[in-house]
Design a protein around this motif. Structure first.
Motif, PDB file in Angstrom:
ATOM      1  N   ARG A 107      28.229  18.281 -12.275  1.00 55.23           N
ATOM      2  CA  ARG A 107      29.400  18.299 -11.690  1.00 55.23           C
ATOM      3  C   ARG A 107      30.193  16.850 -12.717  1.00 55.23           C
ATOM      4  O   ARG A 107      31.435  17.469 -12.872  1.00 55.23           O
ATOM      5  CB  ARG A 107      29.808  17.710 -10.545  1.00 55.23           C
ATOM      6  CG  ARG A 107      30.777  17.702 -10.017  1.00 55.23           C
ATOM      7  CD  ARG A 107      30.771  17.147  -8.254  1.00 55.23           C
ATOM      8  NE  ARG A 107      30.117  16.241  -7.321  1.00 55.23           N
ATOM      9  CZ  ARG A 107      30.109  15.490  -7.509  1.00 55.23           C
ATOM     10  NH1 ARG A 107      31.824  14.625  -8.067  1.00 55.23           N
ATOM     11  NH2 ARG A 107      29.157  13.845  -7.419  1.00 55.23           N
ATOM     12  N   HIS A 108      29.275  16.172 -12.352  1.00 56.55           N
ATOM     13  CA  HIS A 108      29.966  15.217 -13.726  1.00 56.55           C
ATOM     14  C   HIS A 108      30.016  15.511 -14.973  1.00 56.55           C
ATOM     15  O   HIS A 108      31.235  14.659 -15.088  1.00 56.55           O
ATOM     16  CB  HIS A 108      28.782  14.202 -13.552  1.00 56.55           C
ATOM     17  CG  HIS A 108      28.370  12.972 -12.345  1.00 56.55           C
ATOM     18  ND1 HIS A 108      27.100  12.610 -12.077  1.00 56.55           N
ATOM     19  CD2 HIS A 108      28.701  13.311 -11.004  1.00 56.55           C
ATOM     20  CE1 HIS A 108      26.474  12.238 -11.367  1.00 56.55           C
ATOM     21  NE2 HIS A 108      27.656  12.484 -10.131  1.00 56.55           N
ATOM     22  N   VAL A 109      29.374  15.903 -15.426  1.00 55.91           N
ATOM     23  CA  VAL A 109      29.686  16.360 -17.122  1.00 55.91           C
ATOM     24  C   VAL A 109      31.113  17.518 -16.536  1.00 55.91           C
ATOM     25  O   VAL A 109      32.195  17.810 -17.711  1.00 55.91           O
ATOM     26  CB  VAL A 109      28.275  16.850 -18.120  1.00 55.91           C
ATOM     27  CG1 VAL A 109      27.922  16.081 -17.932  1.00 55.91           C
ATOM     28  CG2 VAL A 109      28.337  18.424 -17.611  1.00 55.91           C
ATOM     29  N   GLY A 110      31.420  18.644 -15.947  1.00 56.94           N
ATOM     30  CA  GLY A 110      31.375  19.531 -15.797  1.00 56.94           C
ATOM     31  C   GLY A 110      33.624  18.547 -15.854  1.00 56.94           C
ATOM     32  O   GLY A 110      34.405  19.407 -16.474  1.00 56.94           O
ATOM     33  N   GLN A 111      33.426  17.959 -14.754  1.00 65.68           N
ATOM     34  CA  GLN A 111      34.582  17.474 -14.751  1.00 65.68           C
ATOM     35  C   GLN A 111      35.296  16.512 -15.204  1.00 65.68           C
ATOM     36  O   GLN A 111      35.812  16.846 -15.927  1.00 65.68           O
ATOM     37  CB  GLN A 111      34.748  16.494 -12.993  1.00 65.68           C
ATOM     38  CG  GLN A 111      34.664  18.079 -11.883  1.00 65.68           C
ATOM     39  CD  GLN A 111      34.735  17.003 -11.081  1.00 65.68           C
ATOM     40  OE1 GLN A 111      33.498  15.622 -10.238  1.00 65.68           O
ATOM     41  NE2 GLN A 111      34.510  17.231  -9.615  1.00 65.68           N
ATOM     42  N   ALA A 112      34.433  15.896 -15.991  1.00 63.67           N
ATOM     43  CA  ALA A 112      34.706  15.079 -17.254  1.00 63.67           C
ATOM     44  C   ALA A 112      35.219  16.647 -17.935  1.00 63.67           C
ATOM     45  O   ALA A 112      36.072  15.861 -19.131  1.00 63.67           O
ATOM     46  CB  ALA A 112      33.725  14.235 -17.714  1.00 63.67           C
ATOM     47  N   MET A 113      34.681  16.681 -18.694  1.00 60.93           N
ATOM     48  CA  MET A 113      34.659  18.514 -19.586  1.00 60.93           C
ATOM     49  C   MET A 113      36.063  18.883 -19.309  1.00 60.93           C
ATOM     50  O   MET A 113      37.150  18.988 -20.441  1.00 60.93           O
ATOM     51  CB  MET A 113      33.596  19.280 -19.973  1.00 60.93           C
ATOM     52  CG  MET A 113      33.278  18.301 -20.365  1.00 60.93           C
ATOM     53  SD  MET A 113      31.484  19.291 -21.618  1.00 60.93           S
ATOM     54  CE  MET A 113      30.894  20.507 -19.884  1.00 60.93           C
ATOM     55  N   ASP A 114      36.530  18.857 -18.443  1.00 55.96           N
ATOM     56  CA  ASP A 114      37.739  19.563 -17.572  1.00 55.96           C
ATOM     57  C   ASP A 114      38.973  18.767 -18.459  1.00 55.96           C
ATOM     58  O   ASP A 114      39.960  18.443 -18.175  1.00 55.96           O
ATOM     59  CB  ASP A 114      37.747  20.098 -16.154  1.00 55.96           C
ATOM     60  CG  ASP A 114      36.658  21.286 -15.702  1.00 55.96           C
ATOM     61  OD1 ASP A 114      36.751  21.820 -16.943  1.00 55.96           O
ATOM     62  OD2 ASP A 114      36.593  21.618 -14.613  1.00 55.96           O
ATOM     63  N   ALA A 115      38.529  17.718 -17.607  1.00 59.27           N
ATOM     64  CA  ALA A 115      39.705  16.285 -17.588  1.00 59.27           C
ATOM     65  C   ALA A 115      40.065  15.753 -18.647  1.00 59.27           C
ATOM     66  O   ALA A 115      41.401  15.845 -20.281  1.00 59.27           O
ATOM     67  CB  ALA A 115      39.709  15.233 -17.417  1.00 59.27           C
ATOM     68  N   LEU A 116      39.323  16.295 -20.032  1.00 57.24           N
ATOM     69  CA  LEU A 116      39.778  15.769 -21.485  1.00 57.24           C
ATOM     70  C   LEU A 116      40.028  17.411 -22.042  1.00 57.24           C
ATOM     71  O   LEU A 116      40.540  16.711 -23.219  1.00 57.24           O
ATOM     72  CB  LEU A 116      37.955  15.556 -22.095  1.00 57.24           C
ATOM     73  CG  LEU A 116      37.659  14.136 -21.964  1.00 57.24           C
ATOM     74  CD1 LEU A 116      35.614  13.949 -21.977  1.00 57.24           C
ATOM     75  CD2 LEU A 116      38.416  13.331 -22.371  1.00 57.24           C
ATOM     76  N   GLY A 117      39.981  18.859 -21.781  1.00 55.87           N
ATOM     77  CA  GLY A 117      40.694  19.457 -22.167  1.00 55.87           C
ATOM     78  C   GLY A 117      39.855  19.297 -23.454  1.00 55.87           C
ATOM     79  O   GLY A 117      39.005  19.807 -23.706  1.00 55.87           O
ATOM     80  N   SER A 118      40.014  19.958 -24.907  1.00 56.18           N
ATOM     81  CA  SER A 118      40.833  19.912 -25.797  1.00 56.18           C
ATOM     82  C   SER A 118      41.289  18.645 -27.063  1.00 56.18           C
ATOM     83  O   SER A 118      40.753  18.884 -28.286  1.00 56.18           O
ATOM     84  CB  SER A 118      41.700  21.221 -26.683  1.00 56.18           C
ATOM     85  OG  SER A 118      42.628  21.346 -26.370  1.00 56.18           O
ATOM     86  N   ARG A 119      40.470  17.774 -26.119  1.00 55.04           N
ATOM     87  CA  ARG A 119      40.744  16.798 -26.581  1.00 55.04           C
ATOM     88  C   ARG A 119      40.271  15.520 -27.123  1.00 55.04           C
ATOM     89  O   ARG A 119      40.099  14.427 -27.068  1.00 55.04           O
ATOM     90  CB  ARG A 119      42.257  15.360 -26.037  1.00 55.04           C
ATOM     91  CG  ARG A 119      43.511  15.918 -25.581  1.00 55.04           C
ATOM     92  CD  ARG A 119      44.747  15.819 -24.404  1.00 55.04           C
ATOM     93  NE  ARG A 119      43.716  15.621 -23.422  1.00 55.04           N
ATOM     94  CZ  ARG A 119      43.106  14.488 -22.785  1.00 55.04           C
ATOM     95  NH1 ARG A 119      43.044  13.616 -23.085  1.00 55.04           N
ATOM     96  NH2 ARG A 119      42.877  14.486 -22.024  1.00 55.04           N
TER      97      ARG A 119
END
Length: 319
Positions: free
Chosen positions: A75-87
């Motif tokens: 969940r930690h990495v998934g939410q971080a990656m979702d928040a970052l998107g393609s940036r």
């Protein structure tokens, strides 16, 4: 290079932030804002909380690389990656050698060693889930970033600001002249990486835009547990006598001591990381720096190892 560090004010993250800033990187720190608030003046800070899923502060901005020191469950990495998107350009995840089996490892096992099965059914972190949860995190980062994913897999890490106390226990204990109780076998292999070597490797891997997985261990030459404790004593100028005492169940997780069936976890190969630029700080220097930091703190109680009374009882054969 623009680097975002998820969790950069405690131990490993702190060392990575310092190494990146020394290298001239444009660093941004993301964390809860509870520790190290006086560190790295002028460095931008974003506030959020992995535990509550608050990654809103990552909604804007872009970075060439992200270093994730704070991800322990998918969940930690998934939410971080979702928040970052393609940036984000590259995602470097600080994993662990706990992704490998605890028994049955052959000497010099490398990054191609089959990992433990991924764990996705719990977020409770303990000895049997920590490594499998890291496996799941790695899988999710790889699925999202592909060739732009990098995994650094440290074993035991030591250095100033260590919040795990494994090496700190021995550095402090070996600084006192006299008999030292060792609830294990002096010939046991051991590997300990200096946090600053790990940090410099992370910065180098990002600069080289290098994908893949890298085991991080030290020192460069193989050492035993007895060698390590004696190195700590030399760093302190102390004369010690190692006294092996029987291990007992209550000290199953005694700092750096492993049952023989797990000795392979301390013979892992770091050849790939060394070829990529991993340096090797001598154990005595690590010990001196840890002792200096520990003394500056006033040698607070450690969460691991013998208390003085327990050690006296062990040396007397009562436990």
């Amino acid at each position: 290079m623009r680097i975002l560090i998820l969790g950069g004010t405690s131990f490993i993250g702190r060392a990575i932030a310092e190494a990146a800033l020394t290298d001239g990187a444009d660093v941004t720190l993301f964390g809860r804002g509870r520790t190290g608030t006086d560190l790295f003046p002028g460095t931008p800070r974003l506030t959020g909380d992995r535990d509550t899923g608050d990654y809103a502060a990552l909604a804007d901005g872009g970075w060439d690389a992200v270093v994730d020191v704070s991800g322990y469950v998918p969940r930690h990495v998934g939410q971080a990656m979702d928040a970052l998107g393609s940036r984000a350009g590259r995602y470097l995840f600080v994993s662990s050698q706990a992704v490998y089996p605890r028994t049955g490892l052959v000497p010099d096992a490398d990054e191609d060693t089959p990992r433990r099965p991924a764990e996705r059914g719990t977020e409770e972190i303990h000895e049997s889930t920590y490594g499998p949860l890291k496996v799941a995190c790695e899988d999710d980062v790889l699925a999202r970033y592909g060739e732009r994913a990098t995994f650094v897999r440290p074993g035991i890490v030591a250095g100033p600001y260590d919040n795990q106390n494994a090496f700190t226990y021995w550095a402090r204990r070996a600084a006192r002249t006299g008999p030292v109780a060792l609830p294990g076998r002096p010939e046991q292999p051991v590997q300990v990486a200096d946090s600053r070597d790990l940090a410099r490797l992370v910065v180098r891997l990002l600069a080289d835009d290098r994908p893949g997985a890298f085991n991080v261990n030290g020192p460069e030459a193989p050492v035993t547990l007895g060698d390590l404790v004696r190195s700590c004593a030399r760093a302190a100028g102390a004369e010690i006598e190692l006294v092996p005492v029987p291990p007992v169940d209550v000290h199953r997780h005694f700092p750096l001591v492993r049952p023989q069936e797990q000795w392979g976890t301390f013979t892992m190969s770091s050849a790939r990381a060394r070829a990529a630029g991993l340096t090797a700080t001598p154990l005595e220097r690590t010990a001196r720096d840890v002792l200096s930091w520990d003394r500056d703190l006033g040698e607070p109680p450690l969460r691991r190892g013998y208390t003085p009374e327990e050690e006296r009882e062990a040396l007397a054969g009562r436990i």
